[in-house]
Scaffold this motif. Structure first.
Motif, mmCIF file in Angstrom:
data_model
loop_
_atom_site.group_PDB
_atom_site.id
_atom_site.type_symbol
_atom_site.label_atom_id
_atom_site.label_comp_id
_atom_site.label_asym_id
_atom_site.label_seq_id
_atom_site.Cartn_x
_atom_site.Cartn_y
_atom_site.Cartn_z
ATOM 1 N N ALA A 129 -6.157 5.244 -0.601
ATOM 2 C CA ALA A 129 -6.733 6.569 -0.836
ATOM 3 C C ALA A 129 -6.747 7.501 0.432
ATOM 4 O O ALA A 129 -6.295 8.626 0.135
ATOM 5 C CB ALA A 129 -8.509 6.314 -0.967
ATOM 6 N N LYS A 130 -6.470 6.886 1.691
ATOM 7 C CA LYS A 130 -6.402 7.661 2.863
ATOM 8 C C LYS A 130 -5.072 8.352 2.817
ATOM 9 O O LYS A 130 -4.621 9.379 3.181
ATOM 10 C CB LYS A 130 -6.667 6.728 4.191
ATOM 11 C CG LYS A 130 -7.902 7.088 4.913
ATOM 12 C CD LYS A 130 -7.886 6.295 6.417
ATOM 13 C CE LYS A 130 -8.757 5.092 5.948
ATOM 14 N NZ LYS A 130 -8.374 4.109 7.099
ATOM 15 N N ASN A 167 0.775 -1.154 0.009
ATOM 16 C CA ASN A 167 0.108 -0.013 -0.208
ATOM 17 C C ASN A 167 0.771 1.472 -0.229
ATOM 18 O O ASN A 167 0.653 2.224 -0.812
ATOM 19 C CB ASN A 167 -0.752 0.018 1.333
ATOM 20 C CG ASN A 167 -2.165 -1.087 1.179
ATOM 21 O OD1 ASN A 167 -2.108 -1.698 0.244
ATOM 22 N ND2 ASN A 167 -2.754 -1.288 2.313
ATOM 23 N N SER A 195 -11.481 -3.408 -1.229
ATOM 24 C CA SER A 195 -11.838 -2.064 -0.237
ATOM 25 C C SER A 195 -10.555 -2.304 0.809
ATOM 26 O O SER A 195 -10.104 -1.039 1.199
ATOM 27 C CB SER A 195 -13.238 -2.193 0.254
ATOM 28 O OG SER A 195 -13.112 -3.005 1.249
ATOM 29 N N GLN A 196 -9.990 -3.477 1.213
ATOM 30 C CA GLN A 196 -8.890 -3.282 2.122
ATOM 31 C C GLN A 196 -7.576 -2.716 1.639
ATOM 32 O O GLN A 196 -6.933 -1.935 2.464
ATOM 33 C CB GLN A 196 -8.551 -4.998 2.698
ATOM 34 C CG GLN A 196 -8.173 -5.792 1.604
ATOM 35 C CD GLN A 196 -8.188 -7.307 1.836
ATOM 36 O OE1 GLN A 196 -7.223 -7.484 2.736
ATOM 37 N NE2 GLN A 196 -8.756 -8.230 1.153
ATOM 38 N N ILE A 239 -16.085 1.473 -4.471
ATOM 39 C CA ILE A 239 -15.734 0.009 -4.416
ATOM 40 C C ILE A 239 -16.785 -0.545 -5.325
ATOM 41 O O ILE A 239 -17.976 -0.136 -5.176
ATOM 42 C CB ILE A 239 -15.777 -0.516 -2.968
ATOM 43 C CG1 ILE A 239 -14.760 -0.009 -2.098
ATOM 44 C CG2 ILE A 239 -15.617 -2.081 -3.292
ATOM 45 C CD1 ILE A 239 -13.248 -0.264 -2.643
ATOM 46 N N SER A 269 -9.142 1.510 0.202
ATOM 47 C CA SER A 269 -9.478 2.494 1.079
ATOM 48 C C SER A 269 -8.105 3.236 1.645
ATOM 49 O O SER A 269 -8.065 4.140 1.963
ATOM 50 C CB SER A 269 -10.489 1.929 2.178
ATOM 51 O OG SER A 269 -11.497 1.095 1.735
ATOM 52 N N GLU A 270 -7.249 2.190 2.211
ATOM 53 C CA GLU A 270 -6.098 2.475 2.925
ATOM 54 C C GLU A 270 -5.153 3.306 1.960
ATOM 55 O O GLU A 270 -4.824 4.295 2.322
ATOM 56 C CB GLU A 270 -5.214 1.052 3.301
ATOM 57 C CG GLU A 270 -4.149 1.193 4.014
ATOM 58 C CD GLU A 270 -4.259 1.374 5.248
ATOM 59 O OE1 GLU A 270 -3.184 1.413 5.899
ATOM 60 O OE2 GLU A 270 -5.379 0.819 5.710
ATOM 61 N N SER A 304 -12.337 7.603 -3.083
ATOM 62 C CA SER A 304 -12.339 6.079 -3.513
ATOM 63 C C SER A 304 -13.512 5.348 -3.670
ATOM 64 O O SER A 304 -14.614 5.890 -3.098
ATOM 65 C CB SER A 304 -11.351 5.222 -2.554
ATOM 66 O OG SER A 304 -12.120 5.200 -1.261
#
Ligand code: R5P
Length: 298
Positions: A181-182, A150, A174-175, A190, A178-179, A188
């Motif tokens: 994107a943060k 990531n 999404s795991q 899904i 989302s990480e 983001s």
């Protein structure tokens, strides 16, 4: 790690062993994998390994052609006196077969995990496909580490893509989506995916009209047939979004999947170097180096 770690590669991955050796001072050992005329195999470990920590690096795409030699290498190392035998598998195979999809078949992720657990003392990998299994310890009985690409993907995006919207093709994604994107402070989405067969995938895209000015960035862990990415690229075209950047952690690319994805309209395809491929643009060797620094196995 104490006790003279020695890293060995069997099928490439030399960039990874060289990076580890340079960063941590581990020796790079020599071995040969010899095939006899009858296609049986013998592994010869040429570097002395008595009492040493031995680490095999072997990415496990196309696993059936590699697994026998890898297991023989581990067993040979043990018999030649290695103190511990570890495995770095930049790509870990068989994780997607995590349930009985058909009443006549078994759950091969478990069988594969049992084999690796029997021959190695520990294992580390990057972004294994953890979907129905929530942790490697569900199926591996040795100490394992699931590391993540990531942060490296986020760094690459910061340097190469302006105004990205991250898109994950299915709920599992999404795991990591989302990480990442943060990490880069980007929006983001899904999507919902239904796979009807090996190469038949349908994805549905939620309301994304608001992102017309953004650069879509599809992120998935594995690109195999590329059917998932291709279906998503096509949906984005229907919605008049810009051609997306497609990022995969593991460049499995079965057959002409890479060419098909380019032809479908991907603006760019970028992968991590867990499997050597022309699309490799994100170096994750530093992720292994950081984990090895903390590894306490003697
Ligand atoms: C599965 O759910 C994975 O996360 C990937 O989406 C999948 O492995 C991609 O496979 P393919 O490229 O064959 O669509």
């Amino acid at each position: 790690m104490k006790n003279n770690p020695i890293v060995f590669t069997l099928f490439g991955n030399n960039d990874c062993s060289d990076a580890i050796s340079q960063a941590l001072g581990y020796s790079v050992g020599k071995l040969t994998v010899h095939s006899f005329p009858d296609e049986e195999t013998v592994v010869r470990i040429l570097t002395p390994i008595q009492h040493a920590q031995v680490i095999f690096i072997s990415t496990l795409d196309r696993p059936n052609s590699k697994i026998v030699s890898l297991l023989f290498a581990a067993k040979t190392a043990r018999e030649l006196g290695a103190a511990k035998v570890g495995l770095i598998a930049p790509y870990l195979a068989y994780m997607r077969q995590d349930k009985q999809f058909d009443q006549h078949e078994g759950i091969t992720s478990k069988y594969f995990a049992e084999m690796i657990s029997e021959y190695f003392d520990w294992m580390m990998t990057i972004d294994p496909h953890l979907h129905r299994w929530h942790s490697l310890s569900n199926i591996y009985s040795i100490p394992t580490q699931a590391l993540h690409a990531n942060a490296r993907i986020a760094e690459w995006l910061k340097q190469h893509v302006t105004n990205p919207v991250l898109i994950g093709p299915d709920s599992e994604s999404s795991q990591w989506v989302s990480e990442i994107a943060k990490m880069i402070n980007a929006p983001s989405l899904i999507l919902r995916k239904v796979r009807a067969g090996d190469k038949q995938v349908h994805v549905s895209v939620p309301q994304i009209a608001a992102y017309k000015e953004y650069t879509p960035v599809l992120v998935d862990d594995i690109i195999s047939t590329a059917a998932t990415m291709i279906a998503t690229v096509k949906q984005l075209q229907v919605l008049n979004l810009k051609p997306p950047v497609c990022i995969g952690v593991h460049a499995v690319f079965a057959g002409v999947a890479y060419e098909n994805l380019l032809q479908a309209g991907a603006a760019q395809i970028v992968t991590c170097n867990t499997i050597a491929h022309v699309s490799n643009g994100i170096d994750v060797n530093s992720v292994f180096i950081a984990a090895l620094k903390l590894l306490l196995i003697d």
